[in-house]
Design a protein around this motif. Structure first.
Motif, PDB file in Angstrom:
ATOM      1  N   GLN A 243       0.835  -1.203   0.000  1.00 45.76           N
ATOM      2  CA  GLN A 243       0.000   0.000   0.000  1.00 45.76           C
ATOM      3  C   GLN A 243       0.869   1.252   0.000  1.00 45.76           C
ATOM      4  OE1 GLN A 243      -2.268  -1.157   3.583  1.00 45.76           O
ATOM      5  NE2 GLN A 243      -4.098  -1.192   2.280  1.00 45.76           N
ATOM      6  N   ALA A 267      -7.635  -8.499   7.688  1.00 43.46           N
ATOM      7  CA  ALA A 267      -8.348  -7.352   7.110  1.00 43.46           C
ATOM      8  C   ALA A 267      -7.445  -6.560   6.167  1.00 43.46           C
ATOM      9  CB  ALA A 267      -8.882  -6.450   8.224  1.00 43.46           C
ATOM     10  N   THR A 268      -6.185  -6.353   6.564  1.00 42.01           N
ATOM     11  CA  THR A 268      -5.261  -5.634   5.693  1.00 42.01           C
ATOM     12  C   THR A 268      -5.001  -6.410   4.423  1.00 42.01           C
ATOM     13  OG1 THR A 268      -4.175  -4.577   7.570  1.00 42.01           O
ATOM     14  CG2 THR A 268      -2.947  -4.649   5.508  1.00 42.01           C
ATOM     15  N   ASP A 270      -6.940  -8.598   3.004  1.00 45.08           N
ATOM     16  CA  ASP A 270      -8.157  -8.535   2.184  1.00 45.08           C
ATOM     17  C   ASP A 270      -8.232  -7.211   1.426  1.00 45.08           C
ATOM     18  OD1 ASP A 270      -8.992 -11.036   2.993  1.00 45.08           O
ATOM     19  OD2 ASP A 270     -10.335 -10.280   4.550  1.00 45.08           O
ATOM     20  N   GLN A 271      -7.893  -6.122   2.091  1.00 45.25           N
ATOM     21  CA  GLN A 271      -7.932  -4.813   1.448  1.00 45.25           C
ATOM     22  C   GLN A 271      -6.929  -4.727   0.307  1.00 45.25           C
ATOM     23  OE1 GLN A 271      -7.336  -1.531   4.141  1.00 45.25           O
ATOM     24  NE2 GLN A 271      -7.339   0.015   2.517  1.00 45.25           N
ATOM     25  N   ALA A 274      -8.162  -6.746  -2.651  1.00 48.99           N
ATOM     26  CA  ALA A 274      -9.223  -6.048  -3.385  1.00 48.99           C
ATOM     27  C   ALA A 274      -8.647  -4.950  -4.262  1.00 48.99           C
ATOM     28  CB  ALA A 274     -10.236  -5.468  -2.402  1.00 48.99           C
ATOM     29  N   GLU A 275      -7.691  -4.196  -3.726  1.00 51.13           N
ATOM     30  CA  GLU A 275      -7.076  -3.116  -4.498  1.00 51.13           C
ATOM     31  C   GLU A 275      -6.312  -3.654  -5.701  1.00 51.13           C
ATOM     32  OE1 GLU A 275      -4.685  -1.270  -1.542  1.00 51.13           O
ATOM     33  OE2 GLU A 275      -6.365  -0.236  -0.556  1.00 51.13           O
TER      34      GLU A 275
END
Length: 340
Positions: A243, A267-268, A270-271, A274-275
């Motif tokens: 990121q 959660a990170t 997964d984010q 998705a990105e």
């Protein structure tokens, strides 16, 4: 797995389950070492190892910091061997990880740590060996001879042995139970086929391998093997780093292998997944409900980080043979590297 006999790397990868079974059977011996360490008085832990053994150390760092709440530092052996500056490590927990137990820099760092008052533990495959002799306590991996230059079963064994030690030091019954399940999961993981990644690897200018927390050591290990065996530039990152700056280098020509563990880091990951998917990157995700790679289903995150190595090793070995490379003998490398 009809093609196991094609290389030592394939055979040795598939022996990982047996290696871990022996380590689990030896947990009483590891428990005795844990009792002698008086972990409550240790101010910090120091991990020492190079290459794949260093990646096992990264995995242990997260286990130690999350289970034992001890700060962890990575040893820089050149401080001892090149700069000749001994460190003050009284009462510290010093863990050295080595396959051969022969590299002079690891021996010197362990001797120096022990002389300064650290409690020294060697996790090593070859016993006796200079590294084992230098440490006060020894946890043998007992993987047997490893003929491929690329370490596989010894890496899995190093990580499992380190996890056993932490489970005893932390009196962590859940981790101990997960390690008991690990041999069977490693056996099943050897049948997982990740060959869908191969086409992207063939077109790749570079590869990113990412995870977070307990999975970071495995991500770096897989990246090392992609470079070592397939001769591809490969980088192992924390998923969080994708990121930031390294994200600018991700393109359709740089596949991303992303490993998701069922813990606070999910959660990170997964984010990030998705990105990357939205950007059109060639993403291959292992773990969780949206896994695009064959997976066993999630178990304990500590042991899953170990298990995910096996299908990755199998992928790299098969791809090497398909490309006409010898997975057992990468160019310009030898099995034992002695650094000073």
């Amino acid at each position: 797995m009809a093609d196991v006999a094609y290389s030592a790397m394939a055979r040795e990868t598939c022996e990982s389950a047996d290696v871990v079974s022996r380590i689990v059977r030896n947990r009483d011996g590891i428990a005795e070492i844990a009792k002698c360490l008086d972990i409550g008085t240790a101010p910090l832990a120091v991990l020492c190892g190079r290459g794949s053994s260093g990646h096992a150390g990264v995995f242990m760092r997260y286990l130690i910091e999350t289970r034992l709440h001890l700060p962890v530092s990575a040893s820089a052996p050149s401080v001892i061997t090149a700069f000749r500056k001994p460190l003050t490590l009284r009462d510290a927990l010093f863990i050295v990880v080595s396959q051969s137990g022969r590299s002079p820099d690891l021996v010197a760092a362990t001797q120096s740590a022990r002389a300064s008052g650290a409690r020294t533990i060697a996790i090593v495959n070859t016993v006796p060996s200079p590294v084992a002799d230098a440490a006060e306590f020894v946890i043998p991996i007992e993987a047997g001879p490893e003929h491929s230059v690329a370490a596989t079963k010894t890496v899995v064994g190093s990580m499992a042995a380190g996890a056993e030690l932490v489970s005893e030091l932390a009196e962590d019954a859940a981790l101990r139970s997960a390690l008991g399940r690990l041999p069977e999961r490693l056996f099943r993981a050897a049948t997982l086929d990740w060959s869908k990644i191969s086409d992207d690897l063939a077109r790749a200018s570079a590869v990113f391998v990412a995870s977070r927390g307990l999975g970071l050591g495995s991500a770096r290990e897989i990246a090392l093997k992609l470079g070592e065996i397939l001769r591809l530039p490969a980088l192992g990152f924390s998923a969080a780093e994708l990121q930031h700056g390294p994200r600018a280098a991700v393109s359709t020509k740089t596949p991303v292998i992303l490993m998701r563990l069922m813990d606070e880091t999910a959660a990170t990951v997964d984010q990030v997944a998705a990105e990357l998917s939205e950007s059109g990157a060639a993403l291959h995700l292992c773990g969780g409900p949206k896994s695009t790679l064959p997976w066993l289903g999630d178990d304990d995150p500590a042991t899953d980080a170990i298990t995910m190595l096996v299908p990755a090793y199998r992928l790299i070995e098969r791809t090497a043979r398909a490309w006409g490379f010898d997975p057992d003998r990468p160019p310009q490398l030898s099995k034992v590297t002695e650094t000073f």
